[in-house]
Design a protein around this motif. Structure first.
Motif, PDB file in Angstrom:
ATOM      1  N   ASP A   1      -8.865   2.818 -10.987  1.00 26.12           N
ATOM      2  CA  ASP A   1      -8.267   1.646 -10.037  1.00 26.12           C
ATOM      3  C   ASP A   1      -9.740   0.439 -10.159  1.00 26.12           C
ATOM      4  N   GLU A   2      -9.557  -0.769 -10.906  1.00 23.22           N
ATOM      5  CA  GLU A   2     -10.537  -1.360 -11.057  1.00 23.22           C
ATOM      6  C   GLU A   2     -10.544  -2.719 -10.150  1.00 23.22           C
ATOM      7  N   ARG A   3      -9.870  -2.684  -9.248  1.00 19.38           N
ATOM      8  CA  ARG A   3      -9.681  -3.771  -8.104  1.00 19.38           C
ATOM      9  C   ARG A   3     -10.877  -3.407  -7.227  1.00 19.38           C
ATOM     10  N   PRO A   4     -11.558  -4.628  -6.870  1.00 21.15           N
ATOM     11  CA  PRO A   4     -12.758  -4.676  -6.269  1.00 21.15           C
ATOM     12  C   PRO A   4     -12.681  -3.896  -4.701  1.00 21.15           C
TER      13      PRO A   4
ATOM     14  N   CYS B   1      -0.742  -2.026  -4.442  1.00 19.85           N
ATOM     15  CA  CYS B   1      -0.763  -2.722  -5.832  1.00 19.85           C
ATOM     16  C   CYS B   1       0.730  -2.479  -6.210  1.00 19.85           C
ATOM     17  N   THR B   2       1.080  -3.058  -7.393  1.00 22.10           N
ATOM     18  CA  THR B   2       2.484  -2.894  -7.667  1.00 22.10           C
ATOM     19  C   THR B   2       2.821  -1.542  -8.287  1.00 22.10           C
ATOM     20  N   TYR B   3       4.252  -1.133  -8.565  1.00 21.13           N
ATOM     21  CA  TYR B   3       4.543  -0.102  -9.026  1.00 21.13           C
ATOM     22  C   TYR B   3       3.955   0.444 -10.313  1.00 21.13           C
ATOM     23  N   LYS B   4       4.017  -0.805 -11.114  1.00 16.45           N
ATOM     24  CA  LYS B   4       3.496  -0.506 -12.517  1.00 16.45           C
ATOM     25  C   LYS B   4       1.899  -0.095 -12.531  1.00 16.45           C
ATOM     26  N   GLU B   5       1.377  -1.004 -11.649  1.00 12.52           N
ATOM     27  CA  GLU B   5      -0.213  -0.653 -11.703  1.00 12.52           C
ATOM     28  C   GLU B   5      -0.234   0.671 -10.959  1.00 12.52           C
ATOM     29  N   THR B   6       0.206   1.127 -10.035  1.00 14.40           N
ATOM     30  CA  THR B   6       0.490   2.429  -9.306  1.00 14.40           C
ATOM     31  C   THR B   6       0.582   3.532 -10.516  1.00 14.40           C
ATOM     32  N   ALA B   7       1.495   3.166 -11.389  1.00 13.82           N
ATOM     33  CA  ALA B   7       1.733   4.178 -12.537  1.00 13.82           C
ATOM     34  C   ALA B   7       0.610   4.427 -13.451  1.00 13.82           C
ATOM     35  N   ARG B   8      -0.100   3.314 -13.641  1.00 11.33           N
ATOM     36  CA  ARG B   8      -1.369   3.361 -14.308  1.00 11.33           C
ATOM     37  C   ARG B   8      -2.644   4.268 -14.017  1.00 11.33           C
TER      38      ARG B   8
END
Length: 283
Positions: A208-211, A194-201
């Motif tokens: 991680d809510e991605r299916p 995932c993107t760096y911003k998503e990784t930081a969250r």
């Protein structure tokens, strides 16, 4: 107050003090405060929440800004100096804008001798950026990493902290090209990218809510588990290399073994290559 050329070159300014950091817009601050309350509630001492809070503000802008540090100080009752001391200590917190994909090449000892240095040099030339620099399209930030804790799979590249094992200069260049082209890239092991911003969250402690992402994360790679399997008696114990006086074993080893496991033929270890006569003491 003016600044001398030497002070400018050193990045030092003795002029007017820096103005206070601007605040987040009201809607952004309200959203971040709700997340911050959830993070702080996990700890008996609120200031223990600083590390995940820094990841939280990093997920907002892709790096830890002065505004983000001011926010962390406000919600934790700390000074901005205390927050800055932590944010500048850890390299996982970016201090300037960076790419969507943080590409880290391990150049510590084992990865370096197995090809990590060559990979980094090739990526620098291929991307046209140096260490800790970002491509013009904002996609890739390239950096040296001291150790990816995956020596069994050297040389290793990480993208947003996901593993890409047993890399070569060519495979690493294909990797960054695919990332820049928006193609789907799958780590050797671990969750999908995932993107760096998503990784930081995610690092801030939010799910991680991605299916299918959690199920795909898996565990340690097989090369890292050989010792544990042997200790539990789950795999037959085999020699790493064949004895010098014997031929190959009938069966191949169950696991791939790195070429650097084989002893080198040196004068000290190989009778077929003697060092020559040894002079007696005093001769």
């Amino acid at each position: 107050m003016t600044t001398t050329p030497s002070e400018k070159a050193a990045g030092v300014s003795l002029g007017m003090p820096q103005l206070p950091a601007p605040a987040y817009p009201d809607d952004v601050r309200a959203r971040l405060e709700a997340d911050a309350r959830e993070i702080i509630a996990r700890y008996p001492d609120s200031r223990s929440a600083l590390l995940p809070l820094l990841h939280l503000v990093q997920s907002e802008e892709g790096h830890v800004t002065r505004t983000g540090m001011r926010f962390c100080a406000d919600v934790l009752g700390l000074t901005t100096a205390e927050v800055t001391a932590v944010a500048t200590f850890y390299t996982m917190y970016r201090r300037k804008p960076s790419g969507d994909y943080q590409v880290g090449v391990c150049t510590n000892t084992l990865c370096a001798v197995m090809g990590g240095d060559a990979i980094f040099d090739e990526l620098e030339a291929h991307l046209g950026v140096g260490n800790d620099e970002t491509t013009e399209d904002g996609k890739i930030t390239l950096e040296h990493i001291e150790c990816n804790a995956a020596c069994d799979f050297a040389p290793v590249v990480m993208v947003n902290w996901e593993f890409f094992d047993n890399q070569t200069p060519e495979s690493a260049k294909r990797l960054v090209d695919d990332l820049r082209d928006g193609k789907t890239v799958r780590p050797t092991r671990g969750a999908p990218l995932c993107t760096y911003k998503e990784t930081a969250r995610i690092l801030a402690g939010f799910p991680d809510e991605r299916p299918g992402a959690v199920e795909a994360s898996g565990g340690a790679g097989p090369a890292s588990l050989i010792g544990l399997r042997l200790a539990k008696g789950e795999a037959p114990q085999r020699r790493v290399v064949h004895p010098r006086t014997a031929g190959p074993q009938d069966e191949a080893p169950a696991e791939h073994l790195s070429s650097h496991d084989a002893p080198q033929q040196t004068s000290a270890s190989d009778p077929a290559n003697p060092a020559g006569p040894t002079a007696e003491e005093g001769e």
